[in-house]
Design a protein around this motif. Structure first.
Motif, PDB file in Angstrom:
ATOM      1  N   PRO A 132       9.183  -0.760  38.990  1.00  0.00           N
ATOM      2  CA  PRO A 132      10.596  -0.337  38.972  1.00  0.00           C
ATOM      3  C   PRO A 132      10.808   0.986  38.241  1.00  0.00           C
ATOM      4  O   PRO A 132      11.649   1.797  38.655  1.00  0.00           O
ATOM      5  CB  PRO A 132      11.327  -1.470  38.245  1.00  0.00           C
ATOM      6  N   LEU A 133      10.042   1.240  37.187  1.00  0.00           N
ATOM      7  CA  LEU A 133      10.200   2.532  36.494  1.00  0.00           C
ATOM      8  C   LEU A 133       9.824   3.674  37.437  1.00  0.00           C
ATOM      9  O   LEU A 133      10.569   4.651  37.572  1.00  0.00           O
ATOM     10  CB  LEU A 133       9.323   2.588  35.234  1.00  0.00           C
ATOM     11  N   LEU A 134       8.686   3.544  38.122  1.00  0.00           N
ATOM     12  CA  LEU A 134       8.263   4.617  39.027  1.00  0.00           C
ATOM     13  C   LEU A 134       9.296   4.824  40.138  1.00  0.00           C
ATOM     14  O   LEU A 134       9.675   5.966  40.437  1.00  0.00           O
ATOM     15  CB  LEU A 134       6.886   4.307  39.648  1.00  0.00           C
ATOM     16  N   ILE A 135       9.762   3.734  40.736  1.00  0.00           N
ATOM     17  CA  ILE A 135      10.735   3.870  41.828  1.00  0.00           C
ATOM     18  C   ILE A 135      11.989   4.574  41.318  1.00  0.00           C
ATOM     19  O   ILE A 135      12.548   5.442  41.995  1.00  0.00           O
ATOM     20  CB  ILE A 135      11.046   2.498  42.471  1.00  0.00           C
ATOM     21  N   GLY A 136      12.408   4.255  40.119  1.00  0.00           N
ATOM     22  CA  GLY A 136      13.564   4.933  39.511  1.00  0.00           C
ATOM     23  C   GLY A 136      13.310   6.431  39.362  1.00  0.00           C
ATOM     24  O   GLY A 136      14.146   7.257  39.747  1.00  0.00           O
ATOM     25  N   TRP A 137      12.154   6.820  38.840  1.00  0.00           N
ATOM     26  CA  TRP A 137      11.862   8.245  38.618  1.00  0.00           C
ATOM     27  C   TRP A 137      11.718   8.993  39.948  1.00  0.00           C
ATOM     28  O   TRP A 137      12.059  10.167  40.040  1.00  0.00           O
ATOM     29  CB  TRP A 137      10.589   8.409  37.774  1.00  0.00           C
TER      30      TRP A 137
END
Ligand code: SAM
Length: 287
Positions: A132-137
Protein backbone atom coordinates in the motif's frame (compact mmCIF):
# COMPACT_ATOMS: atom_id res chain seq x y z
CA UNK A 1 29.60 11.47 23.01
CA UNK A 2 30.42 10.11 19.51
CA UNK A 3 31.67 12.91 17.29
CA UNK A 4 31.20 11.28 13.94
CA UNK A 5 28.98 8.66 12.38
CA UNK A 6 31.84 6.12 12.36
CA UNK A 7 32.15 6.39 16.13
CA UNK A 8 28.51 5.62 16.86
CA UNK A 9 27.92 2.47 18.91
CA UNK A 10 27.17 -0.85 17.17
CA UNK A 11 23.47 -1.37 16.48
CA UNK A 12 23.21 -4.34 18.85
CA UNK A 13 24.34 -2.03 21.63
CA UNK A 14 21.80 0.63 20.56
CA UNK A 15 19.03 -1.99 20.79
CA UNK A 16 20.08 -2.83 24.35
CA UNK A 17 20.62 0.72 25.53
CA UNK A 18 17.24 1.92 24.31
CA UNK A 19 15.36 -1.35 24.88
CA UNK A 20 14.31 -1.68 21.22
CA UNK A 21 13.13 -5.29 21.20
CA UNK A 22 11.53 -5.89 17.78
CA UNK A 23 7.75 -5.63 17.60
CA UNK A 24 6.11 -7.95 15.09
CA UNK A 25 3.04 -5.71 14.85
CA UNK A 26 5.24 -2.95 13.38
CA UNK A 27 6.97 -5.28 10.90
CA UNK A 28 10.27 -4.79 12.72
CA UNK A 29 13.11 -6.83 11.22
CA UNK A 30 16.27 -4.84 11.77
CA UNK A 31 19.51 -4.74 9.79
CA UNK A 32 22.62 -4.57 11.99
CA UNK A 33 25.31 -5.02 9.34
CA UNK A 34 26.51 -1.56 8.37
CA UNK A 35 28.27 -2.96 5.28
CA UNK A 36 24.89 -4.11 4.04
CA UNK A 37 23.09 -0.86 4.86
CA UNK A 38 25.90 1.02 3.09
CA UNK A 39 25.40 -1.20 0.05
CA UNK A 40 21.69 -0.27 0.04
CA UNK A 41 22.50 3.43 0.46
CA UNK A 42 24.96 3.27 -2.48
CA UNK A 43 22.42 1.42 -4.62
CA UNK A 44 20.07 4.39 -4.15
CA UNK A 45 22.53 6.45 -6.21
CA UNK A 46 21.53 9.73 -4.57
CA UNK A 47 22.44 13.17 -5.83
CA UNK A 48 24.14 15.85 -3.68
CA UNK A 49 21.05 18.09 -3.76
CA UNK A 50 18.63 15.33 -2.90
CA UNK A 51 16.45 15.43 0.18
CA UNK A 52 16.03 11.80 1.17
CA UNK A 53 12.97 10.50 2.95
CA UNK A 54 13.45 7.26 4.85
CA UNK A 55 10.40 5.34 6.01
CA UNK A 56 10.83 3.27 9.17
CA UNK A 57 14.40 4.02 10.31
CA UNK A 58 14.05 1.72 13.36
CA UNK A 59 17.29 1.75 15.37
CA UNK A 60 19.05 3.54 12.49
CA UNK A 61 21.19 1.09 10.48
CA UNK A 62 20.11 2.37 7.08
CA UNK A 63 19.71 5.89 8.47
CA UNK A 64 23.38 6.01 9.40
CA UNK A 65 24.46 4.72 6.00
CA UNK A 66 22.27 7.32 4.26
CA UNK A 67 23.72 10.10 6.40
CA UNK A 68 27.20 9.09 5.21
CA UNK A 69 26.08 9.79 1.63
CA UNK A 70 26.54 13.13 -0.04
CA UNK A 71 22.93 14.32 0.33
CA UNK A 72 21.40 17.56 1.46
CA UNK A 73 19.15 16.20 4.21
CA UNK A 74 17.45 13.08 5.51
CA UNK A 75 13.94 13.05 6.94
CA UNK A 76 12.96 9.81 8.61
CA UNK A 77 9.34 8.89 9.34
CA UNK A 78 8.94 6.36 12.15
CA UNK A 79 5.86 5.12 13.98
CA UNK A 80 7.66 3.62 16.95
CA UNK A 81 8.29 6.32 19.55
CA UNK A 82 11.08 4.23 21.13
CA UNK A 83 13.07 4.43 17.87
CA UNK A 84 12.30 8.14 17.42
CA UNK A 85 13.67 8.83 20.91
CA UNK A 86 16.75 6.67 20.32
CA UNK A 87 17.62 8.38 17.02
CA UNK A 88 17.10 11.82 18.54
CA UNK A 89 19.36 10.85 21.41
CA UNK A 90 22.27 9.09 19.71
CA UNK A 91 22.36 10.12 16.01
CA UNK A 92 20.98 13.66 15.86
CA UNK A 93 23.67 15.19 18.12
CA UNK A 94 26.29 13.97 15.63
CA UNK A 95 24.68 15.20 12.40
CA UNK A 96 22.50 18.12 13.55
CA UNK A 97 20.08 19.51 10.96
CA UNK A 98 21.08 16.96 8.33
CA UNK A 99 18.63 14.61 10.10
CA UNK A 100 14.99 15.29 10.86
CA UNK A 101 12.83 12.65 12.52
CA UNK A 102 9.07 12.70 12.23
CA UNK A 103 7.05 10.48 14.51
CA UNK A 104 4.06 9.31 12.52
CA UNK A 105 2.36 6.75 10.33
CA UNK A 106 3.82 6.69 6.82
CA UNK A 107 0.42 5.60 5.49
CA UNK A 108 -0.94 8.99 6.54
CA UNK A 109 1.98 11.17 5.46
CA UNK A 110 2.62 12.17 1.86
CA UNK A 111 6.44 12.32 1.51
CA UNK A 112 6.04 14.94 -1.22
CA UNK A 113 4.63 17.29 1.46
CA UNK A 114 7.77 16.97 3.57
CA UNK A 115 10.08 18.87 1.27
CA UNK A 116 10.50 20.28 -2.21
CA UNK A 117 12.22 18.43 -5.07
CA UNK A 118 14.67 16.86 -5.68
CA UNK A 119 13.47 14.13 -3.32
CA UNK A 120 14.06 10.40 -3.11
CA UNK A 121 12.61 7.68 -0.91
CA UNK A 122 14.82 4.97 0.56
CA UNK A 123 13.43 2.37 2.94
CA UNK A 124 13.63 -1.09 4.37
CA UNK A 125 9.85 -1.25 4.45
CA UNK A 126 7.69 -2.94 7.07
CA UNK A 127 6.34 -5.87 5.04
CA UNK A 128 2.78 -5.55 6.29
CA UNK A 129 2.33 -2.11 4.69
CA UNK A 130 4.96 -2.15 1.91
CA UNK A 131 2.59 -2.63 -1.04
CA UNK A 132 0.00 0.00 0.00
CA UNK A 133 2.84 2.46 0.65
CA UNK A 134 4.30 1.88 -2.82
CA UNK A 135 0.90 2.16 -4.52
CA UNK A 136 0.34 5.44 -2.67
CA UNK A 137 3.71 6.88 -3.78
CA UNK A 138 3.12 5.77 -7.37
CA UNK A 139 0.06 8.04 -7.53
CA UNK A 140 2.52 10.95 -7.60
CA UNK A 141 5.61 9.13 -8.88
CA UNK A 142 7.28 12.07 -10.62
CA UNK A 143 7.58 13.83 -7.27
CA UNK A 144 10.63 11.59 -6.70
CA UNK A 145 13.96 11.16 -8.42
CA UNK A 146 13.96 7.55 -7.34
CA UNK A 147 12.63 5.09 -4.78
CA UNK A 148 14.98 2.43 -3.46
CA UNK A 149 12.95 0.02 -1.40
CA UNK A 150 13.27 -3.33 0.32
CA UNK A 151 10.37 -5.72 -0.21
CA UNK A 152 9.84 -9.38 0.38
CA UNK A 153 11.27 -11.06 -2.71
CA UNK A 154 7.89 -12.29 -3.90
CA UNK A 155 6.60 -8.68 -4.04
CA UNK A 156 9.83 -7.51 -5.70
CA UNK A 157 9.32 -10.19 -8.38
CA UNK A 158 5.78 -8.93 -8.97
CA UNK A 159 6.94 -5.34 -9.36
CA UNK A 160 9.59 -6.27 -11.94
CA UNK A 161 7.83 -9.24 -13.62
CA UNK A 162 7.88 -9.65 -17.38
CA UNK A 163 4.73 -10.13 -19.46
CA UNK A 164 3.60 -13.74 -19.64
CA UNK A 165 5.15 -14.80 -16.34
CA UNK A 166 3.32 -16.04 -13.26
CA UNK A 167 4.38 -13.01 -11.20
CA UNK A 168 3.07 -10.51 -13.80
CA UNK A 169 0.00 -8.74 -12.46
CA UNK A 170 -1.62 -5.45 -11.46
CA UNK A 171 1.40 -4.24 -9.51
CA UNK A 172 3.75 -4.98 -12.46
CA UNK A 173 1.59 -2.97 -14.86
CA UNK A 174 1.15 0.00 -12.55
CA UNK A 175 4.80 0.17 -11.45
CA UNK A 176 6.31 -0.45 -14.91
CA UNK A 177 3.97 2.03 -16.59
CA UNK A 178 5.09 4.80 -14.23
CA UNK A 179 8.70 3.80 -13.45
CA UNK A 180 11.76 1.97 -14.70
CA UNK A 181 11.88 -0.89 -12.21
CA UNK A 182 14.85 -3.09 -11.39
CA UNK A 183 15.56 -5.70 -8.73
CA UNK A 184 19.01 -4.69 -7.58
CA UNK A 185 19.97 -7.48 -5.17
CA UNK A 186 18.50 -9.98 -2.75
CA UNK A 187 19.03 -9.95 1.00
CA UNK A 188 18.89 -13.28 2.87
CA UNK A 189 16.63 -13.69 5.90
CA UNK A 190 19.73 -14.22 8.06
CA UNK A 191 20.73 -10.55 7.56
CA UNK A 192 17.78 -9.41 9.72
CA UNK A 193 17.13 -9.51 13.46
CA UNK A 194 14.82 -11.25 14.02
CA UNK A 195 15.12 -13.16 10.71
CA UNK A 196 11.84 -13.21 8.73
CA UNK A 197 10.69 -16.43 7.04
CA UNK A 198 11.39 -15.08 3.56
CA UNK A 199 14.15 -13.66 1.38
CA UNK A 200 14.01 -9.92 0.67
CA UNK A 201 15.01 -7.86 -2.36
CA UNK A 202 15.98 -4.29 -3.02
CA UNK A 203 14.00 -2.72 -5.86
CA UNK A 204 14.92 0.58 -7.46
CA UNK A 205 12.16 2.54 -9.18
CA UNK A 206 13.00 5.56 -11.30
CA UNK A 207 9.87 7.47 -12.34
CA UNK A 208 9.44 8.06 -16.09
CA UNK A 209 8.53 11.35 -17.65
CA UNK A 210 5.38 10.40 -19.58
CA UNK A 211 3.45 12.36 -22.20
CA UNK A 212 0.26 14.27 -21.39
CA UNK A 213 -1.94 11.73 -23.15
CA UNK A 214 -1.87 9.20 -20.31
CA UNK A 215 -5.02 7.62 -18.92
CA UNK A 216 -5.91 8.28 -15.29
CA UNK A 217 -4.27 5.93 -12.77
CA UNK A 218 -7.76 5.03 -11.58
CA UNK A 219 -8.66 3.76 -15.07
CA UNK A 220 -5.56 1.54 -15.26
CA UNK A 221 -6.46 0.22 -11.80
CA UNK A 222 -10.00 -0.60 -12.97
CA UNK A 223 -8.87 -2.32 -16.17
CA UNK A 224 -6.07 -4.35 -14.54
CA UNK A 225 -8.37 -5.15 -11.62
CA UNK A 226 -10.91 -6.71 -13.98
CA UNK A 227 -8.36 -8.48 -16.17
CA UNK A 228 -6.21 -9.97 -13.39
CA UNK A 229 -9.25 -10.54 -11.14
CA UNK A 230 -10.05 -13.39 -13.55
CA UNK A 231 -6.54 -14.01 -14.89
CA UNK A 232 -7.34 -17.48 -16.23
CA UNK A 233 -10.26 -16.20 -18.30
CA UNK A 234 -10.02 -14.76 -21.80
CA UNK A 235 -10.29 -10.98 -22.05
CA UNK A 236 -13.70 -11.17 -23.74
CA UNK A 237 -14.92 -12.65 -20.45
CA UNK A 238 -12.82 -10.83 -17.83
CA UNK A 239 -13.38 -7.37 -19.33
CA UNK A 240 -17.02 -8.00 -20.29
CA UNK A 241 -18.48 -5.62 -17.72
CA UNK A 242 -16.46 -2.67 -19.06
CA UNK A 243 -18.40 -1.91 -22.22
CA UNK A 244 -21.62 -3.07 -23.88
CA UNK A 245 -19.80 -4.94 -26.67
CA UNK A 246 -16.44 -6.24 -25.45
CA UNK A 247 -15.60 -8.09 -28.66
CA UNK A 248 -16.01 -4.98 -30.78
CA UNK A 249 -14.12 -2.93 -28.20
CA UNK A 250 -11.11 -5.27 -28.15
CA UNK A 251 -11.14 -5.52 -31.93
CA UNK A 252 -11.02 -1.72 -32.19
CA UNK A 253 -8.10 -1.73 -29.73
CA UNK A 254 -6.33 -4.27 -31.96
CA UNK A 255 -6.23 -6.82 -29.13
CA UNK A 256 -7.08 -10.48 -29.57
CA UNK A 257 -10.18 -11.25 -27.48
CA UNK A 258 -8.95 -14.76 -26.62
CA UNK A 259 -5.83 -13.52 -24.84
CA UNK A 260 -5.57 -13.66 -21.05
CA UNK A 261 -4.54 -10.88 -18.66
CA UNK A 262 -0.90 -11.94 -18.37
CA UNK A 263 -0.37 -11.79 -22.15
CA UNK A 264 -1.00 -8.04 -22.39
CA UNK A 265 1.89 -5.61 -22.24
CA UNK A 266 1.78 -2.34 -20.30
CA UNK A 267 1.16 -0.56 -23.64
CA UNK A 268 -1.87 -2.78 -24.27
CA UNK A 269 -3.32 -1.83 -20.89
CA UNK A 270 -2.76 1.85 -21.61
CA UNK A 271 -4.51 1.44 -24.96
CA UNK A 272 -7.52 -0.25 -23.34
CA UNK A 273 -7.68 2.38 -20.58
CA UNK A 274 -7.57 5.23 -23.10
CA UNK A 275 -10.27 3.68 -25.26
CA UNK A 276 -12.43 3.19 -22.19
CA UNK A 277 -11.93 6.81 -21.11
CA UNK A 278 -12.70 8.03 -24.61
CA UNK A 279 -16.17 6.44 -24.22
CA UNK A 280 -15.93 3.57 -26.65
CA UNK A 281 -17.67 4.26 -29.95
CA UNK A 282 -16.35 2.11 -32.79
CA UNK A 283 -17.22 4.61 -35.53
CA UNK A 284 -15.17 7.32 -33.82
CA UNK A 285 -12.29 5.20 -32.56
CA UNK A 286 -9.04 6.42 -33.92
CA UNK A 287 -5.85 4.91 -32.56
N1 SAM B 1 15.23 0.67 8.73
C1 SAM B 1 15.41 -0.25 9.82
C2 SAM B 1 16.42 -1.31 9.44
O1 SAM B 1 16.66 -1.48 8.23
O2 SAM B 1 16.95 -1.96 10.34
C3 SAM B 1 14.09 -0.87 10.25
C4 SAM B 1 13.31 -1.56 9.19
S1 SAM B 1 11.92 -2.46 9.79
C5 SAM B 1 11.69 -3.63 8.50
C6 SAM B 1 10.53 -1.38 9.47
C7 SAM B 1 10.46 -0.13 10.32
O3 SAM B 1 9.28 0.60 9.94
C8 SAM B 1 10.35 -0.35 11.81
O4 SAM B 1 11.24 0.51 12.48
C9 SAM B 1 8.90 0.04 12.16
O5 SAM B 1 8.73 0.55 13.45
C10 SAM B 1 8.60 1.07 11.12
N2 SAM B 1 7.17 1.18 10.75
C11 SAM B 1 6.24 0.20 10.72
N3 SAM B 1 5.06 0.66 10.29
C12 SAM B 1 5.25 1.99 10.03
C13 SAM B 1 4.40 3.02 9.56
N4 SAM B 1 3.12 2.79 9.25
N5 SAM B 1 4.90 4.26 9.42
C14 SAM B 1 6.22 4.51 9.73
N6 SAM B 1 7.06 3.57 10.18
C15 SAM B 1 6.59 2.33 10.33
Amino acid sequence: MAESLENLPPLREVIQTYDLGAKKSLGQNFLFDLNLTRKIARAANLGPNTHVIEIGPGPGGLTRALLEQDIIKLTAVERDQRCVNALNDYVKPVVGDKLEIIEGDALEIDPADITKAPRAIVANLPYNVATPLLIGWLQNATAYESMTLMFQKEVAMRITAEVGTKAYGRLSVLAQWLCECSRVFDVPASAFTPPPKITSSIVRLVPKVLGDDQPAIKTIEIVTGLAFGQRRKMLRQSLKSMVPDIQEFLKACGIEETLRADALSVDHYIKIAKAYEAGFNSSEMNF
